[in-house]
Design a protein around this motif. Sequence first.
Motif, PDB file in Angstrom:
ATOM      1  N   ARG A  27       0.781  -1.433   0.283  1.00  0.00           N
ATOM      2  CA  ARG A  27      -0.554   0.408  -0.329  1.00  0.00           C
ATOM      3  C   ARG A  27       1.078   1.383   0.145  1.00  0.00           C
ATOM      4  N   GLU A  56      -9.661  10.711   1.690  1.00  0.00           N
ATOM      5  CA  GLU A  56      -9.344   9.748   2.472  1.00  0.00           C
ATOM      6  C   GLU A  56     -10.615   9.867   3.290  1.00  0.00           C
ATOM      7  N   GLU A  91       4.537  10.440   0.917  1.00  0.00           N
ATOM      8  CA  GLU A  91       4.446  11.217  -0.245  1.00  0.00           C
ATOM      9  C   GLU A  91       5.026  12.433   0.154  1.00  0.00           C
TER      10      GLU A  91
HETATM   11  C1  LIG Z   1      -1.891   7.894  -2.056  1.00  0.00           C
HETATM   12  C2  LIG Z   1      -2.909   9.195  -2.003  1.00  0.00           C
HETATM   13  O1  LIG Z   1      -2.708  10.287  -1.225  1.00  0.00           O
HETATM   14  C3  LIG Z   1      -3.130  10.854  -0.032  1.00  0.00           C
HETATM   15  C4  LIG Z   1      -3.148   9.756   0.756  1.00  0.00           C
HETATM   16  C5  LIG Z   1      -4.285   8.485   0.735  1.00  0.00           C
HETATM   17  C6  LIG Z   1      -4.180   7.619   1.251  1.00  0.00           C
HETATM   18  O2  LIG Z   1      -2.992   6.504   1.635  1.00  0.00           O
HETATM   19  O3  LIG Z   1      -5.121   6.638   1.045  1.00  0.00           O
HETATM   20  C7  LIG Z   1      -5.158   9.338   0.487  1.00  0.00           C
HETATM   21  C8  LIG Z   1      -5.583  10.197   0.317  1.00  0.00           C
HETATM   22  C9  LIG Z   1      -3.751  11.601  -0.088  1.00  0.00           C
HETATM   23  O4  LIG Z   1      -4.052  12.209   1.051  1.00  0.00           O
HETATM   24  C10 LIG Z   1      -4.115   9.777  -2.849  1.00  0.00           C
HETATM   25  O5  LIG Z   1      -4.649  10.899  -3.245  1.00  0.00           O
HETATM   26  O6  LIG Z   1      -4.833   8.725  -3.515  1.00  0.00           O
END
Ligand SMILES: C=C(O[C@@H]1C=C(C(=O)O)C=C[C@H]1O)C(=O)O
Length: 364
Positions: A27, A56, A91
């Motif tokens: 993940r 989220e 990220e």
């Molecule tokens: C992975 C992402 O980036 C971030 C991380 C997420 C996650 O771990 O599920 C969800 C939204 C974002 O805050 C995304 O934009 O999908």
Amino acid sequence: MSEQELKALRVRIDTLDEKILELISDRARCAEEVARVKMASLAEGEKPVFYRPEREAQVLKRVMERNKGPLSNEEMARLFREVMSSCLALENPLHVAYLGPEGTFTQAAAMKHFGHAVVSKPMAAIDEVFREVVAGAVNFGVVPVENSTEGAVNHTLDSFLEHDMVICGEVELRIHHHLLIGENTKTDAITRIYSHAQSLAQCRKWLDAHYPNVERIAVSSNAEAAKRVKGEWNSAAIAGDMAASLYGLQRLAEKIEDRPDNSTRFLIIGNQEVPPTGDDKTSIIVSMSNRPGALHELLVPFHDNGIDLTRIETRPSRSGKWTYVFFIDFVGHHRDPLIKGVLEKISQEAVALKVLGSYPKAVL
Ligand SMILES: C=C(O[C@@H]1C=C(C(=O)O)C=C[C@H]1O)C(=O)O
């Protein structure tokens, strides 16, 4: 249970943990990949948006819908909240300012909303949290806005009148207060109890019943109250779990809030608009001219369109004596066509209308 059975179960748990470990790592790699895609698709001069609160909220809701137990939905969502927090930190770690010092309920709210993988920054006052966000020194700020026992947090409402920012989320926290003492406190000689004015008010009846003659001293935060008690022998503090463990205080009495459902709502403030999720709220500020029927006119478009108002609060406008502004929260997103129509109607009648933000309803 025999030793043999216990051993077999632990072997099973070890195997499951290995799988979980692998899945979480998969993940996290996906989240890294998402970051790469976000960076690659930027237009010239555009800044990447790593944090997506609407996404989220969707992830957490899905987890709660699919959860079959035995862990409760809240517990499962809390675990996923932390997983997402760590993935996002890969990220780009978020910087979050909150009403400090360390150990406040606002810090607990920030952790509940963002998880623990953020860089958090305690600020001395609500207004400073706003300044930090507006200056771009942090990505987001967390401030209390209302308590179910004591009502509005006026400092926060007034700060919205002075600063330009966007409300990006909300979080609700059950507030449990304890009466805390230090190692040196003589419990039969307590002459003063420190806490924030809001917390003293939330425990007023309990204090009247148990410590009617003890001086109640309002200080800048519950954490500050806990800190003071550490060095004194004749005082106690009212504060929550985080402050108790941070300052190593003992609970002389637990859950002393007058109302068992005592909760506080916090807002997440930032600089980024949040797209609709289908289950959103919007906050606006409206000022109306001071004439008969003005409030009625303001409310009619909501009623006519069946929009659920979740809160309405009045504050002095600061631009004239005996003039007021209304803080209104309602269900829906300002990009929904129905809401757009209502806002247009209101702006025709209002002296000023400001959309503070649309954001996903609190999931946790
Ligand atoms: C992975 C992402 O980036 C971030 C991380 C997420 C996650 O771990 O599920 C969800 C939204 C974002 O805050 C995304 O934009 O999908």
